[in-house]
Structures are given as structure tokens and as C-alpha cells.
Design a protein around this motif. Structure first.
Motif, PDB file in Angstrom:
ATOM      1  N   PHE A 111     -36.368 -27.521  28.851  1.00 31.54           N
ATOM      2  CA  PHE A 111     -36.275 -26.720  30.082  1.00 31.54           C
ATOM      3  C   PHE A 111     -37.482 -26.873  30.999  1.00 31.54           C
ATOM      4  O   PHE A 111     -37.366 -26.698  32.213  1.00 31.54           O
ATOM      5  CB  PHE A 111     -36.072 -25.241  29.736  1.00 31.54           C
ATOM      6  CG  PHE A 111     -34.666 -24.890  29.380  1.00 31.54           C
ATOM      7  CD1 PHE A 111     -33.677 -24.813  30.352  1.00 31.54           C
ATOM      8  CD2 PHE A 111     -34.312 -24.657  28.063  1.00 31.54           C
ATOM      9  CE1 PHE A 111     -32.370 -24.498  30.019  1.00 31.54           C
ATOM     10  CE2 PHE A 111     -33.004 -24.338  27.715  1.00 31.54           C
ATOM     11  CZ  PHE A 111     -32.034 -24.265  28.695  1.00 31.54           C
ATOM     12  N   GLY A 112     -38.643 -27.164  30.446  1.00 29.10           N
ATOM     13  CA  GLY A 112     -39.830 -27.349  31.273  1.00 29.10           C
ATOM     14  C   GLY A 112     -40.155 -26.125  32.115  1.00 29.10           C
ATOM     15  O   GLY A 112     -40.163 -24.996  31.620  1.00 29.10           O
ATOM     16  N   ASP A 113     -40.363 -26.340  33.408  1.00 34.15           N
ATOM     17  CA  ASP A 113     -40.749 -25.251  34.314  1.00 34.15           C
ATOM     18  C   ASP A 113     -39.621 -24.250  34.554  1.00 34.15           C
ATOM     19  O   ASP A 113     -39.872 -23.153  35.076  1.00 34.15           O
ATOM     20  CB  ASP A 113     -41.195 -25.830  35.659  1.00 34.15           C
ATOM     21  CG  ASP A 113     -42.486 -26.633  35.545  1.00 34.15           C
ATOM     22  OD1 ASP A 113     -43.217 -26.420  34.567  1.00 34.15           O
ATOM     23  OD2 ASP A 113     -42.733 -27.478  36.428  1.00 34.15           O
ATOM     24  N   ALA A 114     -38.388 -24.621  34.189  1.00 36.79           N
ATOM     25  CA  ALA A 114     -37.262 -23.706  34.386  1.00 36.79           C
ATOM     26  C   ALA A 114     -37.265 -22.565  33.372  1.00 36.79           C
ATOM     27  O   ALA A 114     -36.538 -21.582  33.525  1.00 36.79           O
ATOM     28  CB  ALA A 114     -35.941 -24.469  34.289  1.00 36.79           C
ATOM     29  N   LEU A 115     -38.099 -22.685  32.339  1.00 42.09           N
ATOM     30  CA  LEU A 115     -38.183 -21.655  31.304  1.00 42.09           C
ATOM     31  C   LEU A 115     -39.143 -20.557  31.737  1.00 42.09           C
ATOM     32  O   LEU A 115     -40.331 -20.794  31.938  1.00 42.09           O
ATOM     33  CB  LEU A 115     -38.653 -22.285  29.986  1.00 42.09           C
ATOM     34  CG  LEU A 115     -38.642 -21.374  28.764  1.00 42.09           C
ATOM     35  CD1 LEU A 115     -37.225 -20.962  28.411  1.00 42.09           C
ATOM     36  CD2 LEU A 115     -39.287 -22.089  27.573  1.00 42.09           C
ATOM     37  N   GLN A 116     -38.611 -19.354  31.886  1.00 41.28           N
ATOM     38  CA  GLN A 116     -39.439 -18.230  32.331  1.00 41.28           C
ATOM     39  C   GLN A 116     -40.049 -17.493  31.147  1.00 41.28           C
ATOM     40  O   GLN A 116     -41.223 -17.120  31.170  1.00 41.28           O
ATOM     41  CB  GLN A 116     -38.601 -17.265  33.175  1.00 41.28           C
ATOM     42  CG  GLN A 116     -39.426 -16.148  33.798  1.00 41.28           C
ATOM     43  CD  GLN A 116     -38.622 -15.352  34.810  1.00 41.28           C
ATOM     44  OE1 GLN A 116     -37.525 -15.741  35.204  1.00 41.28           O
ATOM     45  NE2 GLN A 116     -39.159 -14.226  35.237  1.00 41.28           N
ATOM     46  N   SER A 117     -39.240 -17.257  30.103  1.00 40.58           N
ATOM     47  CA  SER A 117     -39.762 -16.593  28.909  1.00 40.58           C
ATOM     48  C   SER A 117     -39.028 -17.102  27.674  1.00 40.58           C
ATOM     49  O   SER A 117     -37.841 -17.427  27.734  1.00 40.58           O
ATOM     50  CB  SER A 117     -39.615 -15.067  29.019  1.00 40.58           C
ATOM     51  OG  SER A 117     -38.247 -14.684  28.963  1.00 40.58           O
ATOM     52  N   LEU A 118     -39.747 -17.169  26.544  1.00 31.07           N
ATOM     53  CA  LEU A 118     -39.178 -17.604  25.275  1.00 31.07           C
ATOM     54  C   LEU A 118     -39.767 -16.735  24.178  1.00 31.07           C
ATOM     55  O   LEU A 118     -40.972 -16.733  23.949  1.00 31.07           O
ATOM     56  CB  LEU A 118     -39.487 -19.078  25.027  1.00 31.07           C
ATOM     57  CG  LEU A 118     -38.906 -19.707  23.758  1.00 31.07           C
ATOM     58  CD1 LEU A 118     -37.385 -19.661  23.781  1.00 31.07           C
ATOM     59  CD2 LEU A 118     -39.386 -21.147  23.613  1.00 31.07           C
ATOM     60  N   THR A 119     -38.897 -15.987  23.496  1.00 29.81           N
ATOM     61  CA  THR A 119     -39.339 -15.030  22.483  1.00 29.81           C
ATOM     62  C   THR A 119     -38.684 -15.354  21.149  1.00 29.81           C
ATOM     63  O   THR A 119     -37.509 -15.715  21.106  1.00 29.81           O
ATOM     64  CB  THR A 119     -38.969 -13.596  22.912  1.00 29.81           C
ATOM     65  OG1 THR A 119     -39.537 -13.324  24.186  1.00 29.81           O
ATOM     66  CG2 THR A 119     -39.480 -12.575  21.894  1.00 29.81           C
ATOM     67  N   HIS A 120     -39.452 -15.204  20.072  1.00 33.90           N
ATOM     68  CA  HIS A 120     -38.908 -15.414  18.727  1.00 33.90           C
ATOM     69  C   HIS A 120     -38.962 -14.116  17.939  1.00 33.90           C
ATOM     70  O   HIS A 120     -39.992 -13.451  17.867  1.00 33.90           O
ATOM     71  CB  HIS A 120     -39.713 -16.498  17.986  1.00 33.90           C
ATOM     72  CG  HIS A 120     -39.392 -16.565  16.529  1.00 33.90           C
ATOM     73  ND1 HIS A 120     -40.354 -16.597  15.544  1.00 33.90           N
ATOM     74  CD2 HIS A 120     -38.188 -16.567  15.886  1.00 33.90           C
ATOM     75  CE1 HIS A 120     -39.767 -16.638  14.355  1.00 33.90           C
ATOM     76  NE2 HIS A 120     -38.469 -16.618  14.541  1.00 33.90           N
ATOM     77  N   ILE A 121     -37.816 -13.744  17.341  1.00 35.08           N
ATOM     78  CA  ILE A 121     -37.711 -12.563  16.477  1.00 35.08           C
ATOM     79  C   ILE A 121     -37.004 -12.986  15.198  1.00 35.08           C
ATOM     80  O   ILE A 121     -36.057 -13.771  15.236  1.00 35.08           O
ATOM     81  CB  ILE A 121     -36.943 -11.420  17.183  1.00 35.08           C
ATOM     82  CG1 ILE A 121     -37.752 -10.911  18.383  1.00 35.08           C
ATOM     83  CG2 ILE A 121     -36.635 -10.284  16.221  1.00 35.08           C
ATOM     84  CD1 ILE A 121     -37.039  -9.874  19.217  1.00 35.08           C
ATOM     85  N   ASN A 122     -37.456 -12.462  14.043  1.00 34.67           N
ATOM     86  CA  ASN A 122     -36.885 -12.909  12.775  1.00 34.67           C
ATOM     87  C   ASN A 122     -36.059 -11.857  12.040  1.00 34.67           C
ATOM     88  O   ASN A 122     -35.619 -12.102  10.914  1.00 34.67           O
ATOM     89  CB  ASN A 122     -37.999 -13.443  11.850  1.00 34.67           C
ATOM     90  CG  ASN A 122     -39.043 -12.381  11.509  1.00 34.67           C
ATOM     91  OD1 ASN A 122     -38.867 -11.203  11.804  1.00 34.67           O
ATOM     92  ND2 ASN A 122     -40.138 -12.814  10.904  1.00 34.67           N
ATOM     93  N   ARG A 123     -35.829 -10.709  12.655  1.00 35.62           N
ATOM     94  CA  ARG A 123     -35.008  -9.679  12.003  1.00 35.62           C
ATOM     95  C   ARG A 123     -33.934  -9.156  12.956  1.00 35.62           C
ATOM     96  O   ARG A 123     -34.161  -9.024  14.158  1.00 35.62           O
ATOM     97  CB  ARG A 123     -35.867  -8.512  11.518  1.00 35.62           C
ATOM     98  CG  ARG A 123     -36.731  -8.863  10.307  1.00 35.62           C
ATOM     99  CD  ARG A 123     -37.165  -7.625   9.557  1.00 35.62           C
ATOM    100  NE  ARG A 123     -37.690  -7.950   8.244  1.00 35.62           N
ATOM    101  CZ  ARG A 123     -36.948  -8.086   7.156  1.00 35.62           C
ATOM    102  NH1 ARG A 123     -35.633  -7.949   7.236  1.00 35.62           N
ATOM    103  NH2 ARG A 123     -37.498  -8.370   5.991  1.00 35.62           N
ATOM    104  N   LEU A 124     -32.764  -8.836  12.364  1.00 39.67           N
ATOM    105  CA  LEU A 124     -31.616  -8.434  13.177  1.00 39.67           C
ATOM    106  C   LEU A 124     -31.884  -7.175  13.981  1.00 39.67           C
ATOM    107  O   LEU A 124     -31.587  -7.121  15.180  1.00 39.67           O
ATOM    108  CB  LEU A 124     -30.387  -8.227  12.288  1.00 39.67           C
ATOM    109  CG  LEU A 124     -29.668  -9.477  11.788  1.00 39.67           C
ATOM    110  CD1 LEU A 124     -28.452  -9.088  10.954  1.00 39.67           C
ATOM    111  CD2 LEU A 124     -29.220 -10.343  12.954  1.00 39.67           C
TER     112      LEU A 124
END
Length: 231
Positions: free
Chosen positions: A24-37
Motif C-alpha cells: 500500500f505504501g503511502d496509501a496506508l493511513q494506519s495499520l494495527t495488530h491485535i492478537n485476541r478476539l
């Protein structure tokens, strides 16, 4: 793009994150990782998202417990899972794509392309999940007559005369639904098997008359194409 990764294996999550940033490069505004439902569900309820990347086995918890909730939301969902035998069920519930583990960058990019284009998935969706007062309700596609755009939401018109509100836009539902549904107007998606007749009104107004007697407008630029497909 605002993206949430729901994945319990840190190594795989980092790989997905690296590939996602690269694609996505510059088109990515935010990216979050969560490991529990439960944490993912809380995040989804309080943040604006465009895409959720969901594993189906999270520390022993079943990702399907979250699936009906996420597919009822305004964003698209892509499942990334080693459980290939669950792919058909995932598609039936309304995911945009199912990426089997192990995967490479090209396969992930293909899934992302489906999220940003109008390419339809090959598998057929069987339900549309909508948010009720206290639970998620699954609406069988066979009970759906047509869909009307209502701003960022849509209204689902059902065979029993009921009307339900869906959080996905008309454009996103058009991506998910099979070719049995046609965009006959900028504000309407129609199940073509429900059309009884195509009517021309005065002033060159085109209408689709349904088997139940309802009249739905047909866009002037879409009339010839719709009539050819209906005949």
C-alpha cells in the motif's frame, strides 16, 4: 487505508504487516495488530476501518465467533488462515477473500486488489450479516429482493416485506454479491430473477416492475444493458 490485523502468531503478523506496508505504501493511513478476539472486537467498535485481516484460530479461540460481527460492518474482511476447509463457509458469510497459509506477497496483493477494485469473488455469498439490537442477524441472500443505497449505508428489502439497514455501502455490497444482482441504478442493486417486466414511462423513465408489483427505477445509461440481460 485503515487496516486491522487480527492474528495470534507474532511472526506471521509481522510478515503480514511488512507486506501490507510494502503493497500500500503511502496509501496506508494506519495499520494495527491485535492478537485476541475480544480486544479486536472492542477496537472495531471504536475505530474507523477499511479492511480487517482475520485469522480463524486465535490462541484456541474460533475466529468465526468474530466473523459474523465483522462482516456486518462497513469495511471488507479478508481471512488469512491455514484452515482451507473453512474457506467456503467464510465466503458464504461474506468475506471478500480467503488467503490460505502459507501465502506469498503476490497472493496477499491479489486479495488487496479485490478490496480496492470491483472484482467479484468467485465464491457465492449466502448471507448478509446485519446488526440487531442485541445480536448479529444473518439474512439469507435468497430472501433478498433488492438493495437501496442510503448514504454510507444500505437498505435491504426482503421477500417478507421487511426492510433492514446494513452498514456496508452499495459499492461494497456490489463487490460481494454474485452476478444474479445487477446495479440497475446508481442507488439500486436488483436481483434480476425478481423482475417481472421492464416498463417505459412517459418522459423516457425506465422502471423494473417486480413480481410483487413494486416499481424500481432503472438508470438511463443502464437501460439497454439491463434489458438485454433480462430478456
Amino acid at each position: 487505508m485503515n487496516i486491522l490485523i487480527v492474528e495470534d502468531e507474532s511472526r506471521i503478523a509481522k510478515r503480514i504487516e511488512r507486506m501490507t506496508r510494502d503493497i500500500f505504501g503511502d496509501a496506508l493511513q494506519s495499520l494495527t495488530h491485535i492478537n485476541r478476539l475480544h480486544e479486536a472486537l472492542a477496537y472495531i467498535e471504536t475505530h474507523s476501518l477499511d479492511l480487517v485481516l482475520l485469522d480463524l484460530n486465535l490462541n484456541g479461540e474460533n475466529g468465526f465467533d468474530l466473523l459474523t460481527t465483522v462482516v456486518s460492518q462497513s469495511f471488507h474482511t479478508i481471512v488469512i488462515s491455514a484452515y482451507k476447509d473453512q474457506a467456503i463457509t467464510a465466503f458464504e458469510y461474506g468475506v471478500l477473500d480467503f488467503v490460505p497459509k502459507p501465502f506469498n506477497r503476490d497472493r496477499l496483493k491479489q486479495a488487496f486488489n479485490r478490496a480496492i477494485t470491483k472484482e467479484k469473488p468467485e465464491n457465492k455469498i449466502k448471507y448478509l450479516a446485519i446488526k440487531g439490537r442485541h445480536r448479529i442477524q444473518l439474512i439469507p441472500i435468497e430472501n433478498l429482493l433488492y438493495i437501496k443505497g442510503a448514504g454510507v449505508y444500505t437498505e435491504l428489502f426482503l421477500a417478507d416485506g421487511k426492510k433492514e439497514l446494513h452498514d456496508k455501502s452499495l459499492e461494497k455490497l456490489e463487490q460481494l454479491l454474485s452476478p444474479t444482482f445487477e446495479r440497475i441504478h446508481k442507488s439500486y442493486l436488483m436481483k434480476m430473477s425478481e423482475v417481472k417486466e421492464i416498463v417505459v414511462k412517459s418522459g423516457s423513465k425506465y422502471m423494473a416492475e417486480l413480481k410483487n408489483g413494486e416499481l424500481i427505477p432503472i438508470g438511463r445509461t443502464k437501460y439497454k444493458d439491463i434489458k438485454a440481460k433480462w430478456v
